[in-house]
Design an enzyme around this catalytic site. Structure first.
Site, PDB file in Angstrom:
ATOM      1  N   TRP A 133       0.951  -1.190   0.168  1.00 56.01           N
ATOM      2  CA  TRP A 133      -0.037  -0.063  -0.091  1.00 56.01           C
ATOM      3  C   TRP A 133       0.558   1.211   0.083  1.00 56.01           C
ATOM      4  O   TRP A 133       1.813   1.518   0.687  1.00 56.01           O
ATOM      5  CB  TRP A 133      -0.885  -0.164   1.129  1.00 56.01           C
ATOM      6  N   ASP A 214      -1.279  -5.716   9.236  1.00 53.56           N
ATOM      7  CA  ASP A 214      -2.114  -4.749   8.905  1.00 53.56           C
ATOM      8  C   ASP A 214      -3.170  -5.366   8.329  1.00 53.56           C
ATOM      9  O   ASP A 214      -3.296  -6.083   7.471  1.00 53.56           O
ATOM     10  CB  ASP A 214      -1.448  -4.008   7.718  1.00 53.56           C
ATOM     11  N   LYS A 250     -13.344  -0.668   5.515  1.00 51.89           N
ATOM     12  CA  LYS A 250     -13.819  -1.402   4.488  1.00 51.89           C
ATOM     13  C   LYS A 250     -14.956  -2.329   5.049  1.00 51.89           C
ATOM     14  O   LYS A 250     -16.106  -2.428   4.302  1.00 51.89           O
ATOM     15  CB  LYS A 250     -12.907  -2.502   3.842  1.00 51.89           C
TER      16      LYS A 250
HETATM   17  C1  LIG Z   1      -3.425  -2.482   3.475  1.00 56.03           C
HETATM   18  C2  LIG Z   1      -3.935  -1.212   3.980  1.00 56.03           C
HETATM   19  N1  LIG Z   1      -3.999  -0.717   5.333  1.00 56.03           N
HETATM   20  C3  LIG Z   1      -4.314   0.328   5.616  1.00 56.03           C
HETATM   21  C4  LIG Z   1      -5.453   1.032   5.021  1.00 56.03           C
HETATM   22  C5  LIG Z   1      -5.756   2.245   5.816  1.00 56.03           C
HETATM   23  O1  LIG Z   1      -7.180   2.318   5.524  1.00 56.03           O
HETATM   24  P1  LIG Z   1      -7.947   3.279   6.748  1.00 56.03           P
HETATM   25  O2  LIG Z   1      -8.899   4.108   5.991  1.00 56.03           O
HETATM   26  O3  LIG Z   1      -6.770   4.435   7.403  1.00 56.03           O
HETATM   27  O4  LIG Z   1      -8.534   2.463   7.678  1.00 56.03           O
HETATM   28  C6  LIG Z   1      -5.678   0.761   3.679  1.00 56.03           C
HETATM   29  C7  LIG Z   1      -6.634   1.427   2.816  1.00 56.03           C
HETATM   30  N2  LIG Z   1      -6.327   1.649   1.456  1.00 56.03           N
HETATM   31  C8  LIG Z   1      -7.261   1.737   0.277  1.00 56.03           C
HETATM   32  C9  LIG Z   1      -8.274   3.044   0.673  1.00 56.03           C
HETATM   33  C10 LIG Z   1      -7.944   4.433   0.126  1.00 56.03           C
HETATM   34  C11 LIG Z   1      -6.465   4.660   0.840  1.00 56.03           C
HETATM   35  O5  LIG Z   1      -6.253   5.161   2.220  1.00 56.03           O
HETATM   36  O6  LIG Z   1      -5.334   4.660   0.299  1.00 56.03           O
HETATM   37  C12 LIG Z   1      -6.724   1.853  -0.963  1.00 56.03           C
HETATM   38  O7  LIG Z   1      -5.536   1.393  -1.111  1.00 56.03           O
HETATM   39  O8  LIG Z   1      -7.226   2.159  -1.765  1.00 56.03           O
HETATM   40  C13 LIG Z   1      -5.017  -0.330   3.249  1.00 56.03           C
HETATM   41  O9  LIG Z   1      -5.349  -0.901   1.845  1.00 56.03           O
END
Ligand SMILES: Cc1ncc(COP(=O)(O)O)c(CN[C@@H](CCC(=O)O)C(=O)O)c1O
Length: 401
Positions: A133, A214, A250
């Site tokens: 990510w 995570d 999510k």
């Molecule tokens: C692996 C991972 N860890 C943590 C998070 C953090 O999510 P929180 O909203 O802080 O609980 C995301 C969200 N990634 C999504 C959502 C958009 C973003 O924040 O980048 C994504 O990769 O599209 C994730 O994909």
């Protein structure tokens, strides 16, 4: 003359910036497959019924006030979150070896954990998967850790580079921190099998590598909350220590409520309570104490058997819709005779398909077909519907022929 006239304009975020570009596009056929946020068949964000029910109960409960939460957050939420990820029968919970603090969603949980490690852990190197990510390296670097990568994805097979993973973790300095996606790896959608997780666990424990899980998609990968927690539970079962960041963005659709938790599993209850006391010193000057509303929704859902069961049904429905989008996209490409092997679309799990399309092909699809996705070729399957699969399949077909 402003004292900030030297400030340069920062680039948009690689993921959240896709939505900015999408919103500016007037095209009626535009498709936002960037941000990992669930959309319904009608292409709309979803507020779960069980969340609306919980909110109604909270509003009707006139005894509820808006007082500050403790620094560690809503105690009931913390206990229920630990139970959700570690299991109701977890020995670590029974022996009081877990401390859980409520943080600002997954990002905030990762940040608080990283800040604690930078202050109290002897090894300041964290190994993160390649790719991972996009926000991970920034969170850990800004927390004062030094970031290295371990091989994770094999572009040739579009699967796991397991040998590379074992080699890189095998040559990490003992005691290094290792970031692990609990399930539904972002952006690749490729997860180790349970047997591979067991090999990873043995290797990590043999080198005293510290696991930092995570867990942003529990229940979203398989549709089953317990199945998606197996990797975490294997590590906790061996009596070792680990960090776990949880997000409810999510799996409970609470994106904007910023609901999450950081858990630290320790060897003894005494260590856990001392760790908690130091976590409070990280949180107090960062955001002092967390927001009450989202955590109250989660606690209301998790503590009631019927609402918990209703949640699992709605969660599985979201996971199932994403899986059906995988099948429909795969079938549409096959029907078009699109060159290449697209079976990874149905083999990968969770919210994303790591298509293998390169940044030029992505730019072409955005320009010619108004498809918005991240430049690494990742597609959020949740942004698709049966009606829009043909348009995406046409765009991919055009991009690769
Ligand atoms: C692996 C991972 N860890 C943590 C998070 C953090 O999510 P929180 O909203 O802080 O609980 C995301 C969200 N990634 C999504 C959502 C958009 C973003 O924040 O980048 C994504 O990769 O599209 C994730 O994909």
């Amino acid at each position: 003359e402003s004292v900030f006239s030297h400030v340069v304009r920062a680039p948009e975020d690689p993921i959240l910036g896709v939505t900015v570009a999408y919103n500016k596009d007037p095209s009626p056929v535009k498709l936002n497959l960037g941000v990992g946020a669930y959309r319904t068949e009608e292409g709309k964000p979803l507020v779960l019924n069980v969340v609306r029910k919980a909110e109604q109960m909270l509003v009707n409960d006139r005894s509820r006030v808006k007082e500050y939460l403790p620094i560690v957050g809503l105690a009931e939420f913390n206990k229920l979150s630990a139970k959700l990820i570690f299991g109701a029968d977890s020995p670590a919970i029974r022996e009081n070896r877990v401390t859980t603090v409520q943080c600002l969603s997954g990002t905030g949980s990762l940040r608080v954990g990283a800040e604690f490690l930078a202050r109290h852990y002897h090894q300041r190197t964290i190994y993160i998967p390649q790719p991972t990510w996009g926000n991970h390296p920034k969170i850990f670097t800004l927390s004062g850790l030094s970031v290295k990568t371990y091989r994770y994805y094999d572009p040739a097979t579009r699967g796991l580079n397991f040998r590379g993973l074992l080699e890189d973790l095998g040559s990490a300095p003992s005691g290094a921190i290792v970031l692990l996606h609990a399930c539904a790896h972002n952006p690749t959608g490729v997860d180790p099998t349970l047997q591979q997780w067991e090999q990873i666990r043995r290797l990590m424990r043999s080198k005293a590598l510290l696991p930092f899980f995570d867990s942003a998609y529990q229940g979203f990968a398989s549709g089953n909350l317990d199945a998606d927690a197996q990797s975490v539970r294997m590590f906790v079962a061996d009596g070792g220590e680990c960090f776990v960041a949880q997000s409810y963005a999510k799996n409970m659709g609470l994106y904007g409520e910023r609901v999450g938790a950081l858990s630290v599993v320790c060897k003894t209850a005494d260590v856990a309570s001392r760790v908690e006391s130091q976590l409070k010193l990280v949180i107090r000057p960062m955001f002092s104490n967390p927001p009450i509303h989202g955590a109250s929704i989660v606690a209301t859902v998790l503590k009631d058997r019927n609402m918990y069961n209703e949640w699992t049904i709605e969660l599985k429905a979201m996971a199932d819709r994403i899986i059906s989008m995988r099948q429909q996209l795969f079938d549409a490409l096959r029907a078009r005779g699109t060159p290449g092997d697209w079976s990874h679309i149905i083999k990968q799990i969770g919210m994303f398909t790591f298509t293998g399309l390169n940044s030029e092909q992505v730019a072409f699809m955005t320009r010619e077909y108004h498809i918005y996705m991240t430049s690494d070729g990742r597609i959020s399957m949740a942004g698709l519907s049966s009606k829009t699969v043909p348009h995406l399949a046409d765009a991919i077909h055009a991009a690769v022929t």
